[in-house]
Design an enzyme around this catalytic site. Sequence first.
Site, PDB file in Angstrom:
ATOM      1  N   GLU A 144      88.805 -83.586 -28.209  1.00 13.32           N
ATOM      2  CA  GLU A 144      87.715 -83.756 -27.133  1.00 13.32           C
ATOM      3  C   GLU A 144      86.881 -84.844 -27.550  1.00 13.32           C
ATOM      4  OE1 GLU A 144      85.733 -81.488 -30.687  1.00 13.32           O
ATOM      5  OE2 GLU A 144      87.680 -81.628 -29.584  1.00 13.32           O
TER       6      GLU A 144
ATOM      7  N   HIS B 169      90.035 -83.492 -33.613  1.00 15.97           N
ATOM      8  CA  HIS B 169      89.334 -83.393 -32.455  1.00 15.97           C
ATOM      9  C   HIS B 169      89.646 -84.146 -31.149  1.00 15.97           C
ATOM     10  CE1 HIS B 169      85.823 -80.835 -34.485  1.00 15.97           C
ATOM     11  NE2 HIS B 169      86.281 -81.597 -35.458  1.00 15.97           N
TER      12      HIS B 169
ATOM     13  N   CYS C 175      89.515 -77.490 -35.480  1.00 16.49           N
ATOM     14  CA  CYS C 175      88.537 -77.577 -36.644  1.00 16.49           C
ATOM     15  C   CYS C 175      88.119 -76.036 -36.918  1.00 16.49           C
ATOM     16  CB  CYS C 175      87.533 -78.489 -36.523  1.00 16.49           C
ATOM     17  SG  CYS C 175      86.794 -78.901 -37.912  1.00 16.49           S
TER      18      CYS C 175
END
Length: 237
Positions: free
Chosen positions: A205, A203, A86
């Site tokens: 994570e 993302h 990002c």
Amino acid sequence: MRVGVITFPGSNCDGDMFRVLSEVLGQDCVRLWHKEADLKDCDCVVLPGGFSYGDYLRPGIIARFSPVMEKVMDFARRGGYVLGICNGFQILCEAGLLPGTLCMNEARKFVCKNVYLRVENTEAGLTAHCRAGQVLKVPVAHEAGRYFADGKTLEKLKKKGQILFRYCDERGEVSAEANPNGSVENIAGICNEKGNVWGMMPHPERCAEEVLGNTDGRILLEGLMKTMEKRYAGTAL
């Protein structure tokens, strides 16, 4: 092996990434402040998502000049592994470590939702545990995530196999309807020509634990860790 997670003023996914890498994947992780000029013997450096200071000018344009980035750029040029997610992807493009740029979303609105990615390259470290054409569900959260590159750069990306992911539907079909931000050719992630620097807008994570109901992101991060193990064998660059 050691992984460093950089915090820039405004980073808000550094804690998420640190937790996943250290507690979920069991890696030796250290935090790197953006004013530091020492990568602390890291074998891989992660630039997390968020809203780095100076984004009001252009995302990543000021963070690119943080002292730590001098070391990151040198590390990457020597073959060190660098992942930008990002805002981290935006910073890597502004630093010239990845080609192209990230622009305001086509709809001029912040988008936050799960999207589907089709894996285009399985030889790039980050995708080492993926199959060609595999579809992953990964969340996005950005306002300036529209990837753009000129025609010459796009041709090079395709020729060199530097496109990692394209936005698609759950069946793997790439279409305008499946593109959440208007990225050129539905590009959601790329790597550099050497294959040691990766940038992606979604993302991983945020979807790496069972408690979150989705572990597709873990597939990517585990692939990266295994690639590091094979290459570095405990020796930092």
